[in-house]
Design an enzyme around this catalytic site. Sequence first.
Site, PDB file in Angstrom:
ATOM      1  N   ASP A 236      -9.907  -0.226   3.776  1.00 38.24           N
ATOM      2  CA  ASP A 236     -10.362  -0.287   5.162  1.00 38.24           C
ATOM      3  C   ASP A 236     -11.089   0.984   5.576  1.00 38.24           C
ATOM      4  O   ASP A 236     -11.122   1.968   4.846  1.00 38.24           O
ATOM      5  CB  ASP A 236      -9.183  -0.555   6.104  1.00 38.24           C
ATOM      6  CG  ASP A 236      -7.921   0.212   5.696  1.00 38.24           C
ATOM      7  OD1 ASP A 236      -8.050   1.304   5.112  1.00 38.24           O
ATOM      8  OD2 ASP A 236      -6.814  -0.280   5.974  1.00 38.24           O
TER       9      ASP A 236
ATOM     10  N   ASP B 187       5.442  -2.204  11.017  1.00 42.59           N
ATOM     11  CA  ASP B 187       5.492  -3.614  11.417  1.00 42.59           C
ATOM     12  C   ASP B 187       5.067  -4.537  10.278  1.00 42.59           C
ATOM     13  O   ASP B 187       4.832  -5.728  10.485  1.00 42.59           O
ATOM     14  CB  ASP B 187       4.627  -3.864  12.652  1.00 42.59           C
ATOM     15  CG  ASP B 187       3.156  -3.515  12.426  1.00 42.59           C
ATOM     16  OD1 ASP B 187       2.789  -3.112  11.300  1.00 42.59           O
ATOM     17  OD2 ASP B 187       2.364  -3.636  13.389  1.00 42.59           O
TER      18      ASP B 187
ATOM     19  N   HIS C 269       2.296  -4.458   8.490  1.00 42.84           N
ATOM     20  CA  HIS C 269       0.879  -4.772   8.298  1.00 42.84           C
ATOM     21  C   HIS C 269       0.360  -4.165   6.992  1.00 42.84           C
ATOM     22  O   HIS C 269       0.724  -3.068   6.601  1.00 42.84           O
ATOM     23  CB  HIS C 269       0.027  -4.337   9.499  1.00 42.84           C
ATOM     24  CG  HIS C 269      -0.159  -2.865   9.649  1.00 42.84           C
ATOM     25  ND1 HIS C 269       0.541  -2.098  10.546  1.00 42.84           N
ATOM     26  CD2 HIS C 269      -1.010  -2.004   9.030  1.00 42.84           C
ATOM     27  CE1 HIS C 269       0.146  -0.854  10.480  1.00 42.84           C
ATOM     28  NE2 HIS C 269      -0.794  -0.753   9.549  1.00 42.84           N
TER      29      HIS C 269
ATOM     30  N   GLU D 124      -2.988  -6.684  11.159  1.00 41.93           N
ATOM     31  CA  GLU D 124      -1.862  -6.578  12.064  1.00 41.93           C
ATOM     32  C   GLU D 124      -1.041  -7.867  12.080  1.00 41.93           C
ATOM     33  O   GLU D 124      -1.478  -8.903  11.563  1.00 41.93           O
ATOM     34  CB  GLU D 124      -2.388  -6.285  13.480  1.00 41.93           C
ATOM     35  CG  GLU D 124      -3.281  -5.062  13.583  1.00 41.93           C
ATOM     36  CD  GLU D 124      -2.498  -3.755  13.670  1.00 41.93           C
ATOM     37  OE1 GLU D 124      -1.317  -3.734  13.249  1.00 41.93           O
ATOM     38  OE2 GLU D 124      -3.065  -2.770  14.154  1.00 41.93           O
TER      39      GLU D 124
END
Length: 263
Positions: free
Chosen positions: A70, A140, A142, A147
């Site tokens: 990314d 979380d 991801h 996400e």
Amino acid sequence: MRVVIQDDYEKMSLWAAHYIAAKINAHKEDRPFVLGLPTGSSPIGVYRELARMNNAGELCFANVVTFNMDEYLGLPREHDQSYWYFMHDNFFDHLVDMKSENINILNGMTDDPEGECARYEEKIASYGGIDLFMGGIGVDGHLAFNEPYTSLSSRTGLRDLTTDTRIVNSRFFGNDPEKVPAQALSVGIGTVTDAREVLVLISGHNKARALAATVEGGVSQKWTCSALQLHNAAIIACDEAACGELTVDTYKYFLDIEKEERL
């Protein structure tokens, strides 16, 4: 799925680095070995050991092509928080034989995000796909910038970052979440799981819930990391601190089945 548990971050990093090095060294095909790479704190120890092996003549990167996961949208590569900068500062600049033309990182300054992402997918395909994709996950769960509630079949594309992600990443931006870009370009979950192998690094108490969701939870868009359960060659390398939310039976099972991998 394999879960390789090591005592601490350093041993986890050494195990992962040597696993990747063995795969590169064993690659005998005419085409390059294609390696997917992440940024963040999780892979720094791996990058350090891979660079050491490369400088010691134990590992060659001349026939390795890399694709990063990314990049922030709107940050030039010269910005000290761009992922282009991170990768060169922490890894590529420390290798003696990495070819610059073999390094692929999404262009965060593109004026055509959709086109940039489509070209990225096409370039991955042109090499015959990714042989091994290393990654890390957020608290979380991801994976890359996918996400919670991102499609588990998603491809490389533009991602909106959650407030939580921007708060977590603000430690690199003077602790100001508003300075963290609100969007990023990211490979998709489907892009990652298309790789022949996926190796995910999980360390620290703050990642314990994410590790438990990845290994013991159901496959769900809420925990995008759970897509690894559907991959036939997924490996999680983790440390003891990240195992706090695993059930005792799960923890004991992986310690037993992977006991030969313990450093």
